[in-house]
Motif scaffolding. Structure first.
Motif, PDB file in Angstrom:
ATOM      1  N   ASN A  58       0.806  -1.224   0.000  1.00  0.00           N
ATOM      2  CA  ASN A  58       0.000   0.000   0.000  1.00  0.00           C
ATOM      3  C   ASN A  58       0.835   1.267   0.000  1.00  0.00           C
ATOM      4  O   ASN A  58       0.440   2.281  -0.596  1.00  0.00           O
ATOM      5  CB  ASN A  58      -0.938  -0.014   1.207  1.00  0.00           C
ATOM      6  N   HIS A  59       2.000   1.254   0.671  1.00  0.00           N
ATOM      7  CA  HIS A  59       2.833   2.458   0.724  1.00  0.00           C
ATOM      8  C   HIS A  59       3.369   2.820  -0.663  1.00  0.00           C
ATOM      9  O   HIS A  59       3.626   3.994  -0.957  1.00  0.00           O
ATOM     10  CB  HIS A  59       4.003   2.257   1.697  1.00  0.00           C
ATOM     11  N   MET A  60       3.518   1.805  -1.536  1.00  0.00           N
ATOM     12  CA  MET A  60       3.963   2.094  -2.904  1.00  0.00           C
ATOM     13  C   MET A  60       2.824   2.672  -3.736  1.00  0.00           C
ATOM     14  O   MET A  60       3.038   3.478  -4.642  1.00  0.00           O
ATOM     15  CB  MET A  60       4.481   0.809  -3.569  1.00  0.00           C
ATOM     16  N   TYR A  61       1.614   2.258  -3.418  1.00  0.00           N
ATOM     17  CA  TYR A  61       0.449   2.659  -4.206  1.00  0.00           C
ATOM     18  C   TYR A  61      -0.055   4.039  -3.798  1.00  0.00           C
ATOM     19  O   TYR A  61      -0.479   4.836  -4.638  1.00  0.00           O
ATOM     20  CB  TYR A  61      -0.645   1.617  -4.003  1.00  0.00           C
ATOM     21  N   TYR A  62      -0.024   4.298  -2.472  1.00  0.00           N
ATOM     22  CA  TYR A  62      -0.567   5.554  -1.950  1.00  0.00           C
ATOM     23  C   TYR A  62       0.508   6.535  -1.512  1.00  0.00           C
ATOM     24  O   TYR A  62       0.190   7.656  -1.093  1.00  0.00           O
ATOM     25  CB  TYR A  62      -1.503   5.261  -0.771  1.00  0.00           C
ATOM     26  N   ALA A  63       1.762   6.110  -1.542  1.00  0.00           N
ATOM     27  CA  ALA A  63       2.911   6.951  -1.192  1.00  0.00           C
ATOM     28  C   ALA A  63       2.824   7.511   0.219  1.00  0.00           C
ATOM     29  O   ALA A  63       3.294   8.625   0.495  1.00  0.00           O
ATOM     30  CB  ALA A  63       3.045   8.101  -2.196  1.00  0.00           C
ATOM     31  N   ALA A  64       2.221   6.756   1.128  1.00  0.00           N
ATOM     32  CA  ALA A  64       2.114   7.213   2.523  1.00  0.00           C
ATOM     33  C   ALA A  64       1.671   6.049   3.397  1.00  0.00           C
ATOM     34  O   ALA A  64       1.152   5.029   2.913  1.00  0.00           O
ATOM     35  CB  ALA A  64       1.117   8.364   2.635  1.00  0.00           C
ATOM     36  N   HIS A  65       1.879   6.195   4.706  1.00  0.00           N
ATOM     37  CA  HIS A  65       1.380   5.240   5.696  1.00  0.00           C
ATOM     38  C   HIS A  65       0.241   5.888   6.474  1.00  0.00           C
ATOM     39  O   HIS A  65       0.176   7.115   6.610  1.00  0.00           O
ATOM     40  CB  HIS A  65       2.489   4.835   6.668  1.00  0.00           C
ATOM     41  N   ALA A  66      -0.639   5.060   7.006  1.00  0.00           N
ATOM     42  CA  ALA A  66      -1.724   5.551   7.853  1.00  0.00           C
ATOM     43  C   ALA A  66      -1.392   5.268   9.313  1.00  0.00           C
ATOM     44  O   ALA A  66      -0.593   4.383   9.621  1.00  0.00           O
ATOM     45  CB  ALA A  66      -3.039   4.868   7.473  1.00  0.00           C
ATOM     46  N   SER A  67      -2.002   6.020  10.196  1.00  0.00           N
ATOM     47  CA  SER A  67      -1.831   5.775  11.628  1.00  0.00           C
ATOM     48  C   SER A  67      -2.863   4.745  12.092  1.00  0.00           C
ATOM     49  O   SER A  67      -4.012   4.767  11.663  1.00  0.00           O
ATOM     50  CB  SER A  67      -2.020   7.067  12.418  1.00  0.00           C
ATOM     51  N   LEU A  68      -2.447   3.852  12.966  1.00  0.00           N
ATOM     52  CA  LEU A  68      -3.350   2.842  13.511  1.00  0.00           C
ATOM     53  C   LEU A  68      -3.837   3.208  14.913  1.00  0.00           C
ATOM     54  O   LEU A  68      -4.670   2.528  15.486  1.00  0.00           O
ATOM     55  CB  LEU A  68      -2.647   1.475  13.545  1.00  0.00           C
ATOM     56  N   GLN A  69      -3.321   4.311  15.433  1.00  0.00           N
ATOM     57  CA  GLN A  69      -3.566   4.633  16.837  1.00  0.00           C
ATOM     58  C   GLN A  69      -5.048   4.674  17.199  1.00  0.00           C
ATOM     59  O   GLN A  69      -5.463   4.130  18.232  1.00  0.00           O
ATOM     60  CB  GLN A  69      -2.919   5.997  17.171  1.00  0.00           C
ATOM     61  N   ALA A  70      -5.857   5.267  16.344  1.00  0.00           N
ATOM     62  CA  ALA A  70      -7.284   5.397  16.669  1.00  0.00           C
ATOM     63  C   ALA A  70      -8.009   4.055  16.633  1.00  0.00           C
ATOM     64  O   ALA A  70      -9.026   3.876  17.307  1.00  0.00           O
ATOM     65  CB  ALA A  70      -7.950   6.371  15.696  1.00  0.00           C
ATOM     66  N   ASP A  71      -7.479   3.104  15.871  1.00  0.00           N
ATOM     67  CA  ASP A  71      -8.154   1.814  15.732  1.00  0.00           C
ATOM     68  C   ASP A  71      -7.744   0.798  16.782  1.00  0.00           C
ATOM     69  O   ASP A  71      -8.450  -0.203  16.971  1.00  0.00           O
ATOM     70  CB  ASP A  71      -7.871   1.219  14.346  1.00  0.00           C
ATOM     71  N   ILE A  72      -6.628   1.000  17.455  1.00  0.00           N
ATOM     72  CA  ILE A  72      -6.136  -0.008  18.405  1.00  0.00           C
ATOM     73  C   ILE A  72      -7.158  -0.318  19.504  1.00  0.00           C
ATOM     74  O   ILE A  72      -7.422  -1.500  19.792  1.00  0.00           O
ATOM     75  CB  ILE A  72      -4.775   0.401  18.996  1.00  0.00           C
ATOM     76  N   PRO A  73      -7.793   0.690  20.132  1.00  0.00           N
ATOM     77  CA  PRO A  73      -8.822   0.355  21.147  1.00  0.00           C
ATOM     78  C   PRO A  73      -9.976  -0.452  20.554  1.00  0.00           C
ATOM     79  O   PRO A  73     -10.552  -1.319  21.230  1.00  0.00           O
ATOM     80  CB  PRO A  73      -9.299   1.726  21.640  1.00  0.00           C
TER      81      PRO A  73
END
Length: 552
Positions: A58-73
């Motif tokens: 995905n990082h190659m396709y969207y050229a960025a990473h997403a944060s998982l912090q909000a989803d962990i709980p």
């Protein structure tokens, strides 16, 4: 040296967290799904976590990473929740999802219209997949490369591979396998392809797959088995069944089996935006996925262990086919139970092996002469074995068994439809009644019977997994088995020759009954028989493991 097990995971579309973080939480969910089925096995898998690899693209396709912090709980809450609750089920079936699905189906049937459906999810899917499908700036080749390398590395190491692919990741994985087959001419193969929330059933997607130009080159040849899981209400897996679209792979001998799991499968992942029945985490904790992963993992060639099946519950200790017997079998750790189903006079499926009521209930008569109300007056206590110890034990209906099984999300059932009922009440009438009674748990049931027409009808008309119980061991029976091509073949140990079952190789899995000796049970996997029915489920669960440890 035995092959090592390697699980490769291919994510779906949208930006994803950094691979190390993403991998950790995906593995948590996979282990939790397996733990719902077999806690001991999940502990074993956790020790061998280095075998889990993320094919990040995905990082190659969207050229960025997403944060998982909000989803962990929310992932924590997902793992803590035992199963989909009533609110989850109602929302998954909500009218707006049904209406949107109908709109999707029209757009998918007429390819030119799908881009114009006024729904943001459709627009996002088309927007995200189009650059991949046209290989814009070589992006498709770039994002397929990491997965291709992982599969080839596993092949070079002699590893057994389970390839799990979610959503668009299943499209990427399919295309990689096609490239390896027809472009690279590579012998690389995978043991099991597990797709979750996959759009591969959609015509729009199939039109853009590599090899979609037709002919034998339409399909990859390096996939041994394919299991597909689609959750209720998941609009990305619009057409939830892939077997009908890719059945030619079976006919051409390119793959052994393709199974769909899509009836009453629920994804209960929630976050701040509400229920999301497509998220990968919710799929991975589901016991349906957990069972598939666990079954694959158990295929340990270093010291194979049979999968024990509780034959009619726990009949060495409790009356057969009864609530108390099945409860005790499940409490003892049984992952599979087997039960017998007959119809009453008023065509209600009940758990009863014989048509004569003497052995089970101690009274003369025929089961077919009693409506359910009369059956309720009988007792299922097996007087010849238990005397009056269980007198008054009620006959169980199949619907009551389904409610019990629903409370044990890690368990599966082999539901034997007795040939006597089929012959008395008619094939369609009998099977329809049985399927209706197990409707809530049909994805965790395998319909089995001596009556081959019964299993043909259950599979073709209801999409059920099926097993044929053999009454003879000869060439004509083998030929019939190959024509039926069931998921399972059941054989009495009295019929089974002493030799290895090499002549009966096929896409099915073997089950033998009834075996109450641990050493004998442990000998069957080496003969190609991985499922063993026993009357002594509690004792055998520990005895077989002791035999395994001693043999190492």
């Amino acid at each position: 040296m035995a092959a090592r097990r390697r699980i490769i995971y291919v994510p779906g579309r949208n930006m994803k967290p950094e691979p190390a973080i993403h991998r950790r939480h995906l593995w948590r969910c996979i282990l939790n799904g397996v733990r719902r089925v077999d806690a001991r096995l999940a502990d074993e898998m956790e020790i061998e976590s280095s075998g889990f690899t993320l094919a990040a693209w995905n990082h190659m396709y969207y050229a960025a990473h997403a944060s998982l912090q909000a989803d962990i709980p929310w992932i924590d809450k997902l793992i803590a929740q035992k199963a989909a609750d009533n609110e989850d089920r109602v929302q998954a079936r909500a009218w707006h999802r049904v209406a949107t699905q109908l709109m999707y189906e029209v757009g998918d049937r007429f390819h030119g219209l799908i881009k114009w459906i006024p729904d943001e999810r459709v627009k996002a899917m088309v927007r995200d997949t189009e650059p991949y499908f046209v290989n814009q700036d070589g992006v498709a080749n770039n994002i397929r490369k990491p997965l291709k390398e992982l599969i080839c590395d596993a092949m070079d190491a002699g590893d057994r591979v389970l390839l799990i692919a979610h959503s668009m990741g299943s499209v990427i994985a399919y295309d990689v396998m096609w490239q390896l087959s027809h472009v690279d001419r590579s012998p690389c193969s995978i043991d099991l392809f597990l797709t979750i929330g996959s759009p591969l059933g959609m015509r729009y997607v199939q039109k853009h797959l590599l090899g979609s130009d037709g002919g034998r080159r339409s399909y990859p040849s390096g996939i041994r088995r394919w299991e597909n899981v689609s959750a209720t209400g998941d609009l990305i897996s619009l057409d939830k069944r892939v077997r009908d679209d890719f059945a030619q792979m079976i006919d051409d001998g390119l793959i052994e089996t393709i199974h769909d799991h899509c009836g009453r499968v629920f994804n209960w992942f929630r976050n701040d935006d509400g229920l999301n029945v497509h998220r990968s985490y919710g799929y991975l904790v589901n016991p349906v996925v957990g069972r598939i992963v666990a079954d694959w993992w158990r295929q340990d060639m270093r010291s194979p262990v049979p999968v024990l099946v509780a034959h009619r519950g726990y009949p060495s200790m409790y009356p057969e086919n009864t609530l108390i017997g099945f409860k005790k079998a499940l409490e003892a750790g049984a992952g599979f139970v087997e039960l017998d189903v007959q119809l009453t006079k008023d065509k209600i499926p009940v758990l009863y092996h014989d048509t004569d009521t003497m052995r089970i209930s101690g009274v003369k008569g025929s089961l077919f002469d009693h409506p359910l109300a009369g059956i309720r007056e009988l007792s299922a206590h097996i007087p010849s074995r238990f005397g009056k110890s269980f007198y008054g034990n009620p006959v169980m209906t199949l619907n009551e068994f389904s409610l019990l099984l629903e409370g044990w999300p890690g368990a599966q059932a082999f539901v034997e439809v007795k040939a006597e009922s089929v012959n008395h009440f008619g094939l369609e009438n009998t099977v329809d009644r049985v399927i209706d009674a197990i409707g809530m748990v049909i994805d965790r049931c395998i319909v089995i019977s001596f009556h081959h027409g019964c299993i043909e009808y259950a599979r073709e008309e209801h999409g059920a997994r099926v097993g044929w119980v053999l009454s003879k061991w000869n060439r004509s029976t083998e030929q019939r088995a190959r024509e039926l091509n069931p998921d399972f073949l059941f054989v009495s140990k009295r019929l089974l020759p002493n030799s290895v079952c090499a002549g009966w190789s096929g896409p099915w899995r073997w089950a033998v009954y009834v075996v109450d000796d641990a050493a004998e049970a442990a000998s069957y996997p080496a003969r190609g028989i991985s499922y063993v029915e026993t009357d002594r489920i509690g004792e055998m669960m520990s005895d077989v493991n002791n035999v395994r440890e001693t043999s190492r």
